[in-house]
Scaffold this active site. Sequence first.
Site, short mmCIF file in Angstrom:
data_model
loop_
_atom_site.label_atom_id
_atom_site.label_comp_id
_atom_site.label_asym_id
_atom_site.label_seq_id
_atom_site.Cartn_x
_atom_site.Cartn_y
_atom_site.Cartn_z
N GLY A 1 0.82 -1.20 0.00
CA GLY A 1 0.00 0.00 0.00
C GLY A 1 0.86 1.25 0.00
CB CYS B 1 6.65 -10.53 1.02
SG CYS B 1 7.37 -8.91 0.64
CG HIS C 1 10.98 -12.41 -2.19
ND1 HIS C 1 9.68 -12.87 -2.10
CD2 HIS C 1 11.03 -11.27 -1.44
CE1 HIS C 1 8.98 -12.05 -1.34
NE2 HIS C 1 9.77 -11.07 -0.92
CD GLU C 2 14.41 -9.57 -0.43
OE1 GLU C 2 14.08 -8.38 -0.55
OE2 GLU C 2 13.85 -10.37 0.36
CG HIS D 1 10.91 -5.94 -3.15
ND1 HIS D 1 9.66 -5.50 -2.79
CD2 HIS D 1 11.08 -7.14 -2.51
CE1 HIS D 1 9.10 -6.37 -1.98
NE2 HIS D 1 9.93 -7.37 -1.79
#
Length: 265
Positions: free
Chosen positions: A46, A147, A189-190, A193
């Site tokens: 968010g 996460c 995963h990182e 981002h």
Amino acid sequence: MRLNLSTPSNVTWKRSLSGFTKWYQILWRNKPIEPTPPYSHICQIGDPILRRKADRVLPDDIKTQEIKQVILSMKKVLTRYNATGLTAPHVGVPFQIMLIEFSKENIEKFSEEIRRIREMETCPLKVIINPSIEIRNPRKIVFDEDCESIKGFSASVARFHEVCVSGLDEDANPVNWTTKGWLARIVQHEMDHGKDDMKSASDKLLPQFQLYKQIFFLPRNTWPHFNFAATMMSWLTTSWPIDVAVFQSYSCIEGRGGEDILSTL
């Protein structure tokens, strides 16, 4: 003649009331100090910072005090949350900086069988700036992962078995690291981002929730805990055959307000 030097009770009461009034006015006049990046907490889904493309760090800037402070804050947050991976956007900074660490304490949370199946091994702290990834083994393996940006939720995600990540360390020296199994999963995963496509790693965990956007509404500037959301998701996942985990809790920390937590998917 004896003098009465004591203060009348009505005067004492008025002074006390006056003092309380001034204190109360000062209390509400001074607004709380808004935290500034790099934060001491992990931004939750968010927050717009998790949706924007992270910027590359110029090699000449790596040794500046600004970048050193960002990396230091990231290390503190990584330790505070006992996380295995972290990126600069997690602490509110739109830079391509990644931390990876899988300590003995982390690996001991899993049984010997799970360690073998998921190919887990310890990894000392690694700082990788401007990371790029190369797939070494295209075979994809599906395991549950979570996460830190959506605390309490996990889902099954397919990841490449072996990758090589390259970049610069915190001293601006070249880094080339080939890894497989669970560590390769953490790296991928990182890397999600700060991607160019404006998608975060959290998106890979939430594709099943397209129908439930209106259930979870997070008002701005609040610190709620989703007891209601946890109850609803528990009911949904037991009533219908949906392979998702339950939202146990969701918090906005240190005044970081959010919106509809699924509105950006």
